[in-house]
Design an enzyme around this catalytic site. Structure first.
Site, PDB file in Angstrom:
ATOM      1  N   GLU A 169      -4.468   0.579  -3.526  1.00 30.64           N
ATOM      2  CA  GLU A 169      -3.072   1.050  -3.500  1.00 30.64           C
ATOM      3  C   GLU A 169      -2.104  -0.127  -3.462  1.00 30.64           C
ATOM      4  OE1 GLU A 169      -3.154   5.402  -1.406  1.00 30.64           O
ATOM      5  OE2 GLU A 169      -3.298   3.671  -0.066  1.00 30.64           O
ATOM      6  N   GLU A 213       0.834  -1.204   0.000  1.00 30.47           N
ATOM      7  CA  GLU A 213       0.000   0.000   0.000  1.00 30.47           C
ATOM      8  C   GLU A 213       0.871   1.256   0.000  1.00 30.47           C
ATOM      9  OE1 GLU A 213      -2.778   2.317   3.253  1.00 30.47           O
ATOM     10  OE2 GLU A 213      -2.247   0.235   3.599  1.00 30.47           O
ATOM     11  N   ASP A 240      -7.208   0.930   0.627  1.00 29.05           N
ATOM     12  CA  ASP A 240      -5.843   0.439   0.860  1.00 29.05           C
ATOM     13  C   ASP A 240      -5.480  -0.685  -0.107  1.00 29.05           C
ATOM     14  OD1 ASP A 240      -5.732   2.222   2.971  1.00 29.05           O
ATOM     15  OD2 ASP A 240      -5.862   0.687   4.540  1.00 29.05           O
ATOM     16  N   ASP A 295       0.696   3.910  -3.069  1.00 30.30           N
ATOM     17  CA  ASP A 295       0.339   5.309  -2.829  1.00 30.30           C
ATOM     18  C   ASP A 295       1.302   6.243  -3.566  1.00 30.30           C
ATOM     19  OD1 ASP A 295      -0.949   7.555  -1.392  1.00 30.30           O
ATOM     20  OD2 ASP A 295       0.931   7.620  -0.280  1.00 30.30           O
TER      21      ASP A 295
END
Length: 195
Positions: free
Chosen positions: A115, A40, A112, A44
């Site tokens: 990502e 994650e 999440d 991101d």
């Protein structure tokens, strides 16, 4: 995995994608070394990079406007919508308790996981394949001018600025444990509580 087939991603390492769909509750119950949180983190940053590049090349906004535009498409609501559109909940591995409590459709978890999935694609296949995936799944929301994030604080500040009135925020209450606080803020304009 059908999601990989749908986007013509031929994995070099299928386990990284399995990890991208593994919640910490599942990892704990099955004594696995990893869950999706580290992926994650990578995803991101990669999403930010690809969207920043896209906005720079395709929009002629100033930096502040590009930052707002990017924030609209990387906020939790947007990431959640991308995950739902891709049916990522179907691949999610949750512990029994999290599954029973509806974890497959929790906004924070699905955001999440999107990502993490992007992070897995990047680490397994590189930037070009990841860019192609983002261009197919996220960029259409930008080209259709769909909005997800409304920054009410900035909107208020922008509305007040030309009036030369004084805007102030005052913390009036905080509740909950240190890791999950809820704050109550009063908004004052020229000393008068407005909200």
């Amino acid at each position: 995995m059908k999601i990989l087939e749908d986007y013509k991603i031929i994995p070099n390492d299928i386990t990284i994608y399995e990890t991208a769909f593994t919640h910490s509750s599942y990892a704990n119950e099955h004594k696995l070394a990893d869950d999706y949180e580290r992926l994650e983190f990578v995803g991101d940053a990669v999403i930010d990079l690809i969207l920043s590049e896209y906005l720079y090349k395709n929009e002629h906004f100033e930096e502040g406007a590009m930052t707002k535009q990017r924030a609209n498409y990387v906020c939790e609501q947007a990431l959640y919508q991308y995950a739902l559109d891709l049916n990522l909940q179907d691949y999610l591995r949750l512990g029994k308790g999290e599954d029973t409590s509806g974890g497959k459709y929790k906004k924070a978890i699905l955001a999440d996981v999107f990502e993490a999935f992007v992070g897995a694609i990047y680490l397994d296949k590189g930037l070009e394949v990841t860019r192609d995936f983002i261009y197919k799944t996220v960029i259409p929301f930008i080209t259709n001018n769909e909005g997800f994030f409304i920054d009410y604080k900035s909107l208020l500040q922008e509305a007040i600025a030309p009036t030369q009135r004084m805007l102030d925020y005052e913390l009036t209450d905080e509740q909950g444990p240190a890791h999950d606080k809820v704050f109550t803020i009063s908004v004052k304009i020229n000393g008068i509580v407005c909200g």
